[in-house]
Design an enzyme around this catalytic site. Structure first.
Site, PDB file in Angstrom:
ATOM      1  N   LYS A 163       0.757  -1.155   0.144  1.00 40.62           N
ATOM      2  CA  LYS A 163       0.132  -0.132   0.065  1.00 40.62           C
ATOM      3  C   LYS A 163       0.968   1.231   0.276  1.00 40.62           C
ATOM      4  O   LYS A 163       0.421   2.159  -1.078  1.00 40.62           O
ATOM      5  CB  LYS A 163      -0.914   0.275   1.218  1.00 40.62           C
ATOM      6  CG  LYS A 163      -2.040   1.150   1.245  1.00 40.62           C
ATOM      7  CD  LYS A 163      -3.109   0.563   2.477  1.00 40.62           C
ATOM      8  CE  LYS A 163      -2.759   0.660   3.593  1.00 40.62           C
ATOM      9  NZ  LYS A 163      -3.077   2.114   4.345  1.00 40.62           N
ATOM     10  N   ARG A 222       2.836   5.991  -3.254  1.00 34.04           N
ATOM     11  CA  ARG A 222       4.001   6.783  -3.443  1.00 34.04           C
ATOM     12  C   ARG A 222       4.360   6.670  -5.198  1.00 34.04           C
ATOM     13  O   ARG A 222       4.647   7.653  -5.902  1.00 34.04           O
ATOM     14  CB  ARG A 222       5.407   6.214  -2.873  1.00 34.04           C
ATOM     15  CG  ARG A 222       5.171   6.721  -1.364  1.00 34.04           C
ATOM     16  CD  ARG A 222       6.104   5.942  -0.552  1.00 34.04           C
ATOM     17  NE  ARG A 222       6.346   6.446   0.797  1.00 34.04           N
ATOM     18  CZ  ARG A 222       5.389   6.478   1.627  1.00 34.04           C
ATOM     19  NH1 ARG A 222       4.286   5.826   1.456  1.00 34.04           N
ATOM     20  NH2 ARG A 222       5.692   6.985   2.844  1.00 34.04           N
ATOM     21  N   GLN A 266       5.248   9.330   7.104  1.00 31.62           N
ATOM     22  CA  GLN A 266       4.134  10.310   6.363  1.00 31.62           C
ATOM     23  C   GLN A 266       4.681  11.687   6.557  1.00 31.62           C
ATOM     24  O   GLN A 266       4.600  12.593   5.519  1.00 31.62           O
ATOM     25  CB  GLN A 266       2.845  10.170   6.966  1.00 31.62           C
ATOM     26  CG  GLN A 266       2.393   8.834   6.846  1.00 31.62           C
ATOM     27  CD  GLN A 266       0.791   8.562   7.368  1.00 31.62           C
ATOM     28  OE1 GLN A 266       0.347   9.405   8.036  1.00 31.62           O
ATOM     29  NE2 GLN A 266       0.231   7.524   6.878  1.00 31.62           N
ATOM     30  N   ASP A 318       2.626  -0.647  12.348  1.00 30.67           N
ATOM     31  CA  ASP A 318       1.389  -0.991  11.561  1.00 30.67           C
ATOM     32  C   ASP A 318       1.230  -2.599  12.094  1.00 30.67           C
ATOM     33  O   ASP A 318      -0.147  -3.169  11.933  1.00 30.67           O
ATOM     34  CB  ASP A 318       1.217  -0.994  10.070  1.00 30.67           C
ATOM     35  CG  ASP A 318       1.190   0.406   9.728  1.00 30.67           C
ATOM     36  OD1 ASP A 318       0.858   1.258  10.510  1.00 30.67           O
ATOM     37  OD2 ASP A 318       1.617   0.768   8.554  1.00 30.67           O
TER      38      ASP A 318
HETATM   39  C1  S3P Z   1       2.623   5.049   6.343  1.00 26.95           C
HETATM   40  C2  S3P Z   1       3.453   5.395   7.537  1.00 26.95           C
HETATM   41  C3  S3P Z   1       3.011   5.136   8.786  1.00 26.95           C
HETATM   42  C4  S3P Z   1       1.969   3.800   8.799  1.00 26.95           C
HETATM   43  C5  S3P Z   1       1.184   4.194   7.698  1.00 26.95           C
HETATM   44  C6  S3P Z   1       1.793   4.307   6.501  1.00 26.95           C
HETATM   45  C7  S3P Z   1       3.347   5.495   4.950  1.00 26.95           C
HETATM   46  O1  S3P Z   1       2.694   6.243   9.374  1.00 26.95           O
HETATM   47  O2  S3P Z   1       1.572   3.806  10.037  1.00 26.95           O
HETATM   48  O3  S3P Z   1       0.121   3.006   7.808  1.00 26.95           O
HETATM   49  O4  S3P Z   1       3.053   4.866   3.923  1.00 26.95           O
HETATM   50  O5  S3P Z   1       4.164   6.583   4.858  1.00 26.95           O
HETATM   51  P1  S3P Z   1       3.575   7.293  10.389  1.00 26.95           P
HETATM   52  O6  S3P Z   1       4.321   7.966   9.248  1.00 26.95           O
HETATM   53  O7  S3P Z   1       2.311   8.265  10.732  1.00 26.95           O
HETATM   54  O8  S3P Z   1       3.867   6.600  11.141  1.00 26.95           O
END
Ligand code: S3P
Length: 425
Positions: free
Chosen positions: A22, A27, A166, A311
């Site tokens: 995912k 990205r 993120q 996760d």
């Molecule tokens: C993700 C980063 C994680 C993860 C989320 C997906 C990503 O979040 O929990 O399911 O694809 O960058 P955080 O960056 O808030 O930790």
């Protein structure tokens, strides 16, 4: 949707191919849209979240075509155009946070909206650094909807209190459009897919442990095969470990070390995992994982490993209910900001099944014990809760009933079908 589940088979055996990652799928759409030329993404995710990202980039004027359900062709000149509608991120925090970095520096305005769960999640973590870069973002209490007034941004050197891919990706996506160097530093290394992809596209990016710097770059198009999602594989890893006599092979799993914390934890707990045929696919490490039923012992999970398995904590909690002794998870306070408050939700629901589990401010403590089941449980509109509870039923004495099981479609629409492929009577 209420789903009644019980274990009506003896063991798990055989092999399945784990569906697309995912994080990389999001990205791929974003970076492919910012590149100049034709990008191809093979094995694109069929989860609702990546579809939200794809729809938004179409609304931003990019020519995107989904072929045969899993191949995405993006034709772009690297420029986005003003949307005529509010951009709906659905349930996807990744979409909203990464998009805010892309949109803040455009020469048009836009509005990011989300579903009820996403509209409750904290956006201050991206608004704050973006504002330091000169962004103009209006929100109520740092929550969606986010009204973004596109403007010219300037670089920053940002030291983040949280390790978050993120937030990091948001700043890098803003920084790739800005003259001079933007730097982001996090306390521990979070998933690095954005950095790997930007590098492969020719971006001027440099990485020094937990710091990454970027400057204005032309991006060349992507042509990638997206690997399977270790966060989806995690449910099968745990199932194979806890159902007696199981032996399964999970094919095509992304093993990027910034995502693979669960493998280290399982090994520490005594779980029998064997990595087969490790290879490099489109810049990511990929392998097949053999999982065998194992006698497990509790362990401590804290510190730098947390962002590498963030996760997977709900399903690791299920695993810990089947381990001898105590498992202690700490430094995971950000779990309270996910699709649900995952600390509270996991503890409440596993307790209903009969687990010996206790909430702490930044994690949980679990002591191994048989689960009784025979109750109704809730998913809190959270896909990972739904799948974790589905796996927990494998070790419950009585059937359980899961309310809101349809939320699995957010990341893994074929979850149950793949599961039944491994069940042996
Ligand atoms: C993700 C980063 C994680 C993860 C989320 C997906 C990503 O979040 O929990 O399911 O694809 O960058 P955080 O960056 O808030 O930790």
């Amino acid at each position: 949707m209420q789903k009644v589940v019980q274990k009506d088979f003896k063991t798990l055996s055989g092999e399945i191919t784990i569906p697309s990652d995912k994080s990389i799928s999001h990205r791929g759409i974003i970076l492919g849209s910012l590149a100049n030329g034709k990008s191809i993404l093979k094995n694109f995710s069929n989860g609702q979240d990546p579809y939200s990202t794809m729809k938004i980039f179409k609304q931003l004027g990019v020519d995107i075509e989904l072929k045969n359900e899993s191949e995405v062709i993006i034709k772009s000149n690297g420029k986005l155009t003003a949307p005529s509608v509010d951009l709906d991120c659905g349930n996807s925090g990744t979409t909203m946070r990464l998009l805010s970095g892309v949109l803040a520096g455009q020469d048009f305005n836009s509005v990011l909206i989300g579903d009820t769960s996403l509209s409750k999640r904290p956006m201050k973590r991206v608004i704050e650094p973006l504002e330091l870069m000169g962004a103009k973002i209006k929100s109520e209490n740092f929550k969606a909807p986010l009204k973004i007034f596109g403007t010219e941004l300037h670089p920053i050197n940002y030291i983040s209190k949280i390790a978050s891919a993120q937030v990091k990706s948001c700043i890098l996506l803003a920084g790739v459009n800005i003259n001079r160097t933007t730097t982001f530093t996090e306390p521990y290394l979070s998933r690095n897919h954005t950095e790997l992809m930007l590098k492969s596209m020719g971006a001027k990016i440099s990485i020094d442990r937990t710091s990454v710097s970027i400057e204005k770059s032309e991006l060349s198009p992507l042509n990638i095969e997206i690997c399977g999602d270790i966060s989806s594989a995690a449910f099968f890893i745990v199932a194979g470990l806890i159902v007696p006599n199981s032996k399964i092979i999970l094919k095509n799993v992304g093993l990027n070390p910034t995502r693979a914390g669960i493998i280290e934890v399982v090994k520490q707990m005594g779980g029998r995992l064997t990595m087969l045929d490790e290879r490099n696919v489109s810049g990511e490490i990929v392998g097949d994982i053999q999982v065998e039923y194992s006698e497990l012992k509790g362990c401590e999970i804290k510190g730098e490993i947390i962002p590498r398995l963030i996760d997977e904590i709900p399903i690791i909690a299920v695993l810990a209910t089947q381990a001898k002794g105590e498992t202690r998870i700490s430094n995971a306070q950000d779990l309270r900001n996910k699709e649900s408050d995952r600390i509270r939700a996991v503890v409440t629901e596993l307790k209903k099944l009969g687990a010996d589990i206790e909430e702490t401010p930044d994690g949980m403590i679990i002591r191994g014990k048989d689960l009784a089941g025979g109750v109704e449980v809730e998913t809190y509109h959270d896909h990972r809760l739904a799948m974790s509870l589905y796996v927990a039923r494998l070790v419950c004495q009585k059937e359980i009933s899961i309310n809101g099981f349809e939320w699995v479609d957010i990341s893994f629409p074929n979850f149950e079908k793949l599961f039944t492929n491994l069940e042996r009577k």
